[in-house]
Design an enzyme around this catalytic site. Sequence first.
Site, PDB file in Angstrom:
ATOM      1  N   GLU A 198       0.982  -1.038   0.263  1.00 61.27           N
ATOM      2  CA  GLU A 198      -0.233  -0.384  -0.131  1.00 61.27           C
ATOM      3  C   GLU A 198       1.145   1.340  -0.282  1.00 61.27           C
ATOM      4  O   GLU A 198       2.425   1.142   0.046  1.00 61.27           O
ATOM      5  CB  GLU A 198      -0.825  -0.063   1.245  1.00 61.27           C
ATOM      6  CG  GLU A 198      -1.978  -1.521   1.296  1.00 61.27           C
ATOM      7  CD  GLU A 198      -3.250  -0.806   1.742  1.00 61.27           C
ATOM      8  OE1 GLU A 198      -3.095  -0.039   2.615  1.00 61.27           O
ATOM      9  OE2 GLU A 198      -4.234  -1.945   2.212  1.00 61.27           O
ATOM     10  N   HIS A 242      -8.996  11.252   3.112  1.00 64.72           N
ATOM     11  CA  HIS A 242      -8.544  10.498   2.439  1.00 64.72           C
ATOM     12  C   HIS A 242      -8.482  10.811   0.600  1.00 64.72           C
ATOM     13  O   HIS A 242      -9.713  11.163   0.430  1.00 64.72           O
ATOM     14  CB  HIS A 242      -9.306   9.458   2.238  1.00 64.72           C
ATOM     15  CG  HIS A 242      -9.102   8.128   1.957  1.00 64.72           C
ATOM     16  ND1 HIS A 242      -8.418   7.556   0.325  1.00 64.72           N
ATOM     17  CD2 HIS A 242      -8.439   6.448   2.540  1.00 64.72           C
ATOM     18  CE1 HIS A 242      -8.152   6.584   0.097  1.00 64.72           C
ATOM     19  NE2 HIS A 242      -7.844   5.829   1.782  1.00 64.72           N
ATOM     20  N   ARG A 262      -0.919  10.065   2.428  1.00 68.17           N
ATOM     21  CA  ARG A 262      -1.972  10.325   1.757  1.00 68.17           C
ATOM     22  C   ARG A 262      -2.103  11.853   2.033  1.00 68.17           C
ATOM     23  O   ARG A 262      -2.771  12.554   1.462  1.00 68.17           O
ATOM     24  CB  ARG A 262      -2.933  10.081   3.205  1.00 68.17           C
ATOM     25  CG  ARG A 262      -3.334   8.492   2.661  1.00 68.17           C
ATOM     26  CD  ARG A 262      -3.980   8.257   4.195  1.00 68.17           C
ATOM     27  NE  ARG A 262      -4.388   7.016   3.752  1.00 68.17           N
ATOM     28  CZ  ARG A 262      -5.034   5.888   4.483  1.00 68.17           C
ATOM     29  NH1 ARG A 262      -5.572   6.357   6.036  1.00 68.17           N
ATOM     30  NH2 ARG A 262      -5.362   4.119   4.425  1.00 68.17           N
ATOM     31  N   HIS A 308     -10.841  11.431   6.442  1.00 68.78           N
ATOM     32  CA  HIS A 308     -11.045   9.692   6.922  1.00 68.78           C
ATOM     33  C   HIS A 308     -11.005   9.315   8.526  1.00 68.78           C
ATOM     34  O   HIS A 308     -11.399   8.657   9.090  1.00 68.78           O
ATOM     35  CB  HIS A 308     -10.135   9.530   6.203  1.00 68.78           C
ATOM     36  CG  HIS A 308      -9.851   8.438   5.989  1.00 68.78           C
ATOM     37  ND1 HIS A 308     -10.538   7.400   5.543  1.00 68.78           N
ATOM     38  CD2 HIS A 308      -9.246   7.183   6.441  1.00 68.78           C
ATOM     39  CE1 HIS A 308     -10.292   5.674   5.344  1.00 68.78           C
ATOM     40  NE2 HIS A 308      -9.542   6.012   5.516  1.00 68.78           N
ATOM     41  N   ARG A 354      -0.957   9.176   9.165  1.00 74.45           N
ATOM     42  CA  ARG A 354      -1.635   8.144   8.997  1.00 74.45           C
ATOM     43  C   ARG A 354      -0.810   7.699   7.799  1.00 74.45           C
ATOM     44  O   ARG A 354      -1.629   7.596   7.224  1.00 74.45           O
ATOM     45  CB  ARG A 354      -2.677   8.007   9.813  1.00 74.45           C
ATOM     46  CG  ARG A 354      -2.138   6.043   9.742  1.00 74.45           C
ATOM     47  CD  ARG A 354      -3.853   6.256  10.991  1.00 74.45           C
ATOM     48  NE  ARG A 354      -5.172   5.907   9.813  1.00 74.45           N
ATOM     49  CZ  ARG A 354      -5.163   4.844   8.416  1.00 74.45           C
ATOM     50  NH1 ARG A 354      -4.455   3.688   8.405  1.00 74.45           N
ATOM     51  NH2 ARG A 354      -6.921   5.065   7.601  1.00 74.45           N
TER      52      ARG A 354
END
Length: 733
Positions: free
Chosen positions: A282, A408, A453, A516, A551
């Site tokens: 990811e 997000h 992100r 998010h 995060r």
Amino acid sequence: GSLILVCHSQKSVVHSKLCSPCHRRQREFVRLPLTIKPPSVCDRIITFTMMSMSKISSSLSSAVTSSSAPTRRLLKISSVGISGFSRGCGSASILPDSTTTRSNSTVPLGSVRCNKNVFMLQRDPLTFPRLQSGLINNGRNVRHFSSSSSIYNEDPNHLIIVGSGVAGSSAALVAAEKHNIPVTMLCAGATPNDCNSYWAQGGIIYRNYDPESNDSAESLMSDIHKAGAGLCDSEAVHKLATEGPDRVRELLLDDGQKGRDGVFANVPFDRTANGELSCCLEASHSAPRIIHHADQSGKAITEHITAAAMNHPLINIVTDCVVTDLIVSDNISGSNSSICIGAKIFNTKTGEEGSIYTTRGVTLASGGFGGIYKYSTNPVGFNALGSSVALGVRANATCKDLEYVQFHPTALNTGEKPFLLTEALRGEGAKLRDADGYAFAHEFHESGELAPRDIVARGVFAELSKNEGNGKVFLDITHRDADWLRNRFPTIQHYLQTRVGLDIAKDRLPITPAAHYTCGGVLSDAQGRTNVGNLYVAGEAARTGLHGGNRLASTSLLEGLVWGASVADFVGDSRILNTDVNNSVADDNVNTLPYTASELKEWASEELEYYRPQQQYPSRRSFASRNQQLNAKAAAKHLLEEVRCTMWNDVGVVRSPNGLARACDKLQELSMEAEELYTTNPCLETIMVRDASCSGLKVARSAAANRVSQGAHCIVDDEEETDEYEETAAAMV
């Protein structure tokens, strides 16, 4: 296999050739042929009527299939009135034979609703805990959540956990199984699966033990620090990276080997052809280390870990129950500290209020506040409206880093509520394209789509801001094999086809950033302890220092797992002192009390001896009229929309000092209105806006106090707002 039906009733409600009408204190036994469905799919909701036993048999039979080893179960149907449901309610229990052993693989059936009758399928009270709306079971007794027959006199020797997601369930299981501590889990939803953990798509960080992957605890720590914009707490990062794999094996990969039954969860993660766990890559990860269950990882994990909690005899679950305030006693033992001794609770079905007390403490594991934004990937409802922060604020618990709200970058943008398009799509090669089809991600970061992100979100935001806010951005993965895509991301494909008429393998997907995840929260140390004695926090509700300013993908579920278990280990181990806090938390003045859990328990008991006799049993609040009740709900919904618009417009992806000042003024006004509305008209809607406005105001103030742009907190000078917006947004990437 067979099913035995035992019916009790105050009036004749069953009419069938299979069973004559039964009356109060009388029982009729009917044996029906039944085979039990494989455990992994026994958690579905079954709908049936009480008009005929044959219909019950038919409905149950249609919900199960044959099994190689069917077991006999007892279904107990009781048409007693249950507080929290409408009239004509009942309950039901699934009871294993005495020969049936407890196993995490036995997944309980859920709520059953038909017409005016609502039934809960439960476990044997002698072997398994009750799961009932507005009820708590203590041993063999099921007590109504009401002012006359309530939970107020429950033995306070239990750990209260607010929330049923990964953090709450892991805390409950470790406390109950490893430390033999009774647990009461309070859930806002109708079932424990009604939590934010359920909706996680991507997966959970594990460890890729293939030497060619070059994965290690050190590489994971490096990735977390990079994503966190240099603001992560080193000890929290080390804790996650080193303890994480063991906690995953213990709590999520418990296959019942080593000569015992599995008591935790055994999640069916995807595996390779040779049977090894399938690890995917990811964004911002340097190695493929994410284990997953297609694109339904949160669902699979939550269903199995909550099932394990429901199967445990020391864990009691109360559904349809929200916490409105914590009960805190000040100046314990002559000090200037305070200690949490309980919580005030509200039954969302009946409107009844009550109090529940504890000597073991309260754990806040009820999520973050992403839902207070107009555009959010969080599900609608109570779970993401900042209740943990609001409860902490009202109890004088310290909160920190609330300005770091992660947006997000890829939420589906079709005019409906934003739908999350998982990070794993970009990990599998999806590209960000503008309206002309140009892949622009490498223009704002060398890692392109795999950048952190916050950077990708601002890159998408800047592109959308072009042409006076009429820009378009698409996520494109059509270059991958169509069959593989649909099998790898079945949830996304199903949503696209059924809701918006798109195909993941054929269409470019329009996207927008959306709120998010909450990087900050109630300040905690490495054991989940706060500055309030006996008040703990885990999961998204907590500011552990792990995430810093942003995060890293797939850390959220693992953080909840690790810190939830750590809370339970502290509460259960009288040898751990509160002085064992990491340096960064100590510097941040968490001010945890220098006592062991047993000492805190003793002081809580002393406080309760004084506190409880002073308290009158609270009575149910009544509304002056139904019209007033409806007006209050409508007013609360309107206020909540104002909160969300204010947060999105002025505390969003890009912020300014003037905008934040404007937000603080507006949210202060909304918070006062919400508090007054809740005080005069307590209901779920007024509770929601009370918490949302409180947490929103705290976020806006934290953002206004921080003039440094780092991580997810991006603040621009006010004069830049007069420029073309796409230029200012692009400058912040």
